[in-house]
Design an enzyme around this catalytic site. Structure first.
Site, PDB file in Angstrom:
ATOM      1  N   ASP A 209       0.821  -1.237   0.000  1.00 48.36           N
ATOM      2  CA  ASP A 209       0.000   0.000   0.000  1.00 48.36           C
ATOM      3  C   ASP A 209       0.842   1.268   0.000  1.00 48.36           C
ATOM      4  OD1 ASP A 209       0.700  -0.323   2.722  1.00 48.36           O
ATOM      5  OD2 ASP A 209      -1.326   0.104   3.480  1.00 48.36           O
TER       6      ASP A 209
ATOM      7  N   ASP B  97      -5.512   0.018   5.965  1.00 43.91           N
ATOM      8  CA  ASP B  97      -6.312  -0.336   7.143  1.00 43.91           C
ATOM      9  C   ASP B  97      -7.472   0.635   7.359  1.00 43.91           C
ATOM     10  OD1 ASP B  97      -4.309  -2.179   7.293  1.00 43.91           O
ATOM     11  OD2 ASP B  97      -3.351  -1.330   9.069  1.00 43.91           O
TER      12      ASP B  97
ATOM     13  N   GLU C 222      -2.498   8.588  12.248  1.00 43.66           N
ATOM     14  CA  GLU C 222      -1.519   7.554  12.616  1.00 43.66           C
ATOM     15  C   GLU C 222      -0.107   7.968  12.202  1.00 43.66           C
ATOM     16  OE1 GLU C 222      -2.872   3.688  12.646  1.00 43.66           O
ATOM     17  OE2 GLU C 222      -0.881   2.805  12.846  1.00 43.66           O
TER      18      GLU C 222
ATOM     19  N   GLY D  62      -2.569  -7.801  14.521  1.00 40.49           N
ATOM     20  CA  GLY D  62      -2.430  -7.604  13.076  1.00 40.49           C
ATOM     21  C   GLY D  62      -3.776  -7.557  12.369  1.00 40.49           C
TER      22      GLY D  62
ATOM     23  N   TYR E 249       9.064  -1.771  10.310  1.00 39.72           N
ATOM     24  CA  TYR E 249       8.138  -1.183   9.329  1.00 39.72           C
ATOM     25  C   TYR E 249       8.761   0.080   8.734  1.00 39.72           C
ATOM     26  CZ  TYR E 249       3.654   0.096   7.243  1.00 39.72           C
ATOM     27  OH  TYR E 249       2.647   0.406   6.352  1.00 39.72           O
TER      28      TYR E 249
ATOM     29  N   SER F 147      -6.560  -3.217  14.837  1.00 41.17           N
ATOM     30  CA  SER F 147      -7.322  -2.586  15.914  1.00 41.17           C
ATOM     31  C   SER F 147      -7.082  -1.070  15.918  1.00 41.17           C
ATOM     32  CB  SER F 147      -6.948  -3.190  17.270  1.00 41.17           C
ATOM     33  OG  SER F 147      -5.566  -3.044  17.514  1.00 41.17           O
TER      34      SER F 147
HETATM   35  C1  GLA Z   1       0.169  -2.353   8.475  1.00 39.23           C
HETATM   36  C2  GLA Z   1      -0.050  -0.943   7.892  1.00 39.23           C
HETATM   37  C3  GLA Z   1      -0.698  -1.020   6.511  1.00 39.23           C
HETATM   38  C4  GLA Z   1       0.058  -1.988   5.600  1.00 39.23           C
HETATM   39  C5  GLA Z   1       0.315  -3.323   6.306  1.00 39.23           C
HETATM   40  C6  GLA Z   1       1.188  -4.243   5.498  1.00 39.23           C
HETATM   41  O1  GLA Z   1      -1.066  -2.948   8.732  1.00 39.23           O
HETATM   42  O2  GLA Z   1      -0.877  -0.166   8.733  1.00 39.23           O
HETATM   43  O3  GLA Z   1      -0.761   0.268   5.947  1.00 39.23           O
HETATM   44  O4  GLA Z   1       1.263  -1.410   5.166  1.00 39.23           O
HETATM   45  O5  GLA Z   1       0.918  -3.141   7.577  1.00 39.23           O
HETATM   46  O6  GLA Z   1       0.567  -4.625   4.327  1.00 39.23           O
END
Ligand code: GLA
Length: 388
Positions: free
Chosen positions: A32, A166, A154, A120, A215, A123
Site C-alpha cells: 500500500d 487499514d 496515525e 495484526g 516497518y 485494531s
Molecule cells: C500495516 C499498515 C498497513 C500496511 C500493512 C502491510 O497494517 O498499517 O498500511 O502497510 O501493515 O501490508
C-alpha cells in the site's frame, strides 16, 4: 453499552454509537505505501465508540478493555503531544479533525472493541475511524476523506508511517466482499469470492518488539529501491510502476538487500491481480498457490515474518481442505490467514490449535473472516456486542 455509559458518566443523554471494523488482508502485503494493490476484507470484529455531549467543557475517553479513563479540557486538546499510549489514536484523530476545520465539542466517549489488540487485525484503524465518527457526531465527512484523515492521524501523531489500507477498508468494507484497493488512485472495486471457500485468521498471540522499527526500515528500503529503479526507468514514481521483468533488469545493480525488498513489492503487487483473476475463474488451487507465494516472499525477501507465523503457515498447508495460507498485516507476529473449504473449518481449527500449542505452549485464537460492512453509526443497539 448504554447502561455502563450512564453509570460511568452520570448521563447517557444524546448518546450515539459508532462502529468501525478491523480487517484481514487476503493478499497484497506491504504494497500500500508503494502505491500498489491490496485485497482486504473488513471483519465482523469491530470497535464501538459511544459518545454523548458533556456539560462541563471536558473531553473524557474511557477504554473498557484497559479499564482506563482519560480527561482533558476541550481547549487543551489541540496542544497535547503523543504519550505512546492508546489515547494517542483518538487524540491524533482529534488533532487532524481540528486541522481540517472541524470544531471539537466537549464529550464523553466510551470504547468497546472486539478487535484483538496487537493481532495484526488492525485494531488501530478501527479505533481511529470509530473515534473520528464519534467526534464528528453526525457531521459529514466524505468516506475517502475520513480514511485519509485517520491515516494522517496515525502517521503524524502516533508516528507510524503506515499506508492507507487499514483505514480505507475500515471505511469501505462490504458484506460478502473483498475490496481490491488501488492505493495510488484510491479507487476500489468489490471482489466476490468463490462460494466453495472461506477464510480464517489464526493468531500467533505474539507481537515482536521489532514490528514498529522494522516497518519504518522497510518504508526506507523501498524508497532506496525506487531510486535504483529510476536509473533505468526514470519515469517510475514508485515500485508500483515496474513489472517484475523490468525489476529483474535493474536488480543486479542494486544492493542485495534492497533488491530483495523491491522484488517482494513488485511481485506481490502482480500477485493481487492474479489472485483476483483466479478468484473470478473459480481457480481455487491457483488462489491458494498465490497466497503461499506471497508468504514465502514476505518470509525470505521482505523478512517481516517470524517463527510463529511460519509455523502456522506450514502446519496449515498440511491440513485437510486447505488451499493456501499466509501471514496477514504488518508481520512480526499477529495473524495468518488461511483459505479453506467451509466444511474443513472445525477440524482445521482443532488441529492447528493443537499443533501450535505443542510447539509454542500457547493456545492460538481463531477467527472466522466474515466479510462485513465498513464504518457507520449503529442504529440498532441490540447489535452491539457484550463487554469483552
Ligand atoms: C500495516 C499498515 C498497513 C500496511 C500493512 C502491510 O497494517 O498499517 O498500511 O502497510 O501493515 O501490508
Amino acid at each position: 453499552m448504554i447502561e455502563p455509559f450512564r453509570e460511568r458518566f452520570g448521563s447517557a443523554e444524546g448518546l450515539r454509537v459508532f462502529r468501525a471494523p478491523g480487517r484481514t488482508n487476503l493478499i497484497g502485503e506491504h504494497t500500500d505505501y508503494n502505491m500498489g494493490f491490496v485485497l482486504p476484507v473488513a471483519l465482523d470484529l469491530a470497535t464501538y465508540v459511544a459518545a454523548a455531549p458533556s456539560r462541563d467543557g471536558k473531553l473524557r475517553i474511557y477504554s473498557e478493555h484497559r479499564a482506563e479513563a482519560m480527561e482533558w479540557d476541550i481547549d487543551a486538546v489541540a496542544a497535547l503531544t503523543p504519550q505512546h499510549h492508546w489515547s494517542d489514536y483518538p487524540l491524533g484523530v482529534a488533532h487532524e479533525l481540528i486541522a481540517a476545520g472541524f470544531a471539537l465539542h466537549p464529550a464523553n466517549l466510551m470504547i468497546r472493541s472486539t478487535v484483538p489488540e496487537g493481532s495484526g487485525l488492525s485494531s488501530s484503524a478501527a479505533l481511529e475511524v470509530s473515534s473520528a465518527l464519534a467526534f464528528l457526531n453526525g457531521r459529514t465527512l466524505e468516506p475517502l476523506e475520513l480514511a485519509k484523515l485517520c491515516q494522517r492521524a496515525e502517521r503524524n501523531f502516533v508516528g507510524m508511517p503506515c499506508g492507507i489500507m487499514d483505514q480505507y477498508i475500515s471505511v469501505f468494507g462490504r458484506e460478502h466482499s473483498a475490496v481490491e484497493i488501488d492505493c495510488r488512485s484510491l479507487g476500489h472495486r468489490l471482489v466476490s469470492l468463490p462460494a466453495e471457500i472461506t477464510f480464517v485468521a489464526v493468531n500467533t498471540m505474539v507481537k515482536h518488539a521489532l514490528a514498529g522499527s522494522a516497518y519504518k526500515d522497510r518504508v526506507q528500503e523501498c524508497a532506496a529501491a525506487v531510486k535504483g529503479v529510476q536509473t533505468q526507468f526514470p519515469e517510475a514514481q514508485s515500485l508500483r510502476d515496474v513489472t517484475p521483468e523490468q525489476f529483474e533488469q535493474v536488480a543486479p545493480t542494486l544492493h542485495e538487500l534492497i533488491a530483495r525488498r523491491g522484488r517482494h513489492v513488485v511481485t506481490e503487487t502482480a500477485r493481487v491481480g492474479r489472485f483476483v483473476d483466479a478468484s473470478s475463474r473459480g481457480d481455487l488451487s491457483g488462489m491458494g498457490a498465490l497466497m503461499v507465494q506471497s508468504h514465502r516472499s514476505l518470509q525470505h525477501d521482505y523478512e517481516v515474518s517470524c517463527a510463529e507465523l511460519d509455523f502456522l503457515v506450514d502446519a496449515a498447508l498440511k491440513l485437510e481442505g486447505v488451499f493456501g495460507s499466509r501471514m496477514t498485516g504488518g508481520g512480526f507476529g499477529g495473524c495468518t490467514v488461511t483459505m479453506l473449504r467451509p466444511d474443513a473449518v472445525a477440524a482445521f481449527s482443532r488441529d492447528i490449535a493443537q499443533a501450535y500449542q505443542q510447539q509454542f505452549a500457547v493456545i492460538p485464537a481463531i477467527y472466522p473472516c466474515k466479510p462485513s460492512d465498513g464504518a457507520a453509526e449503529v442504529k440498532n443497539f441490540e447489535t452491539i456486542p457484550a463487554a469483552q
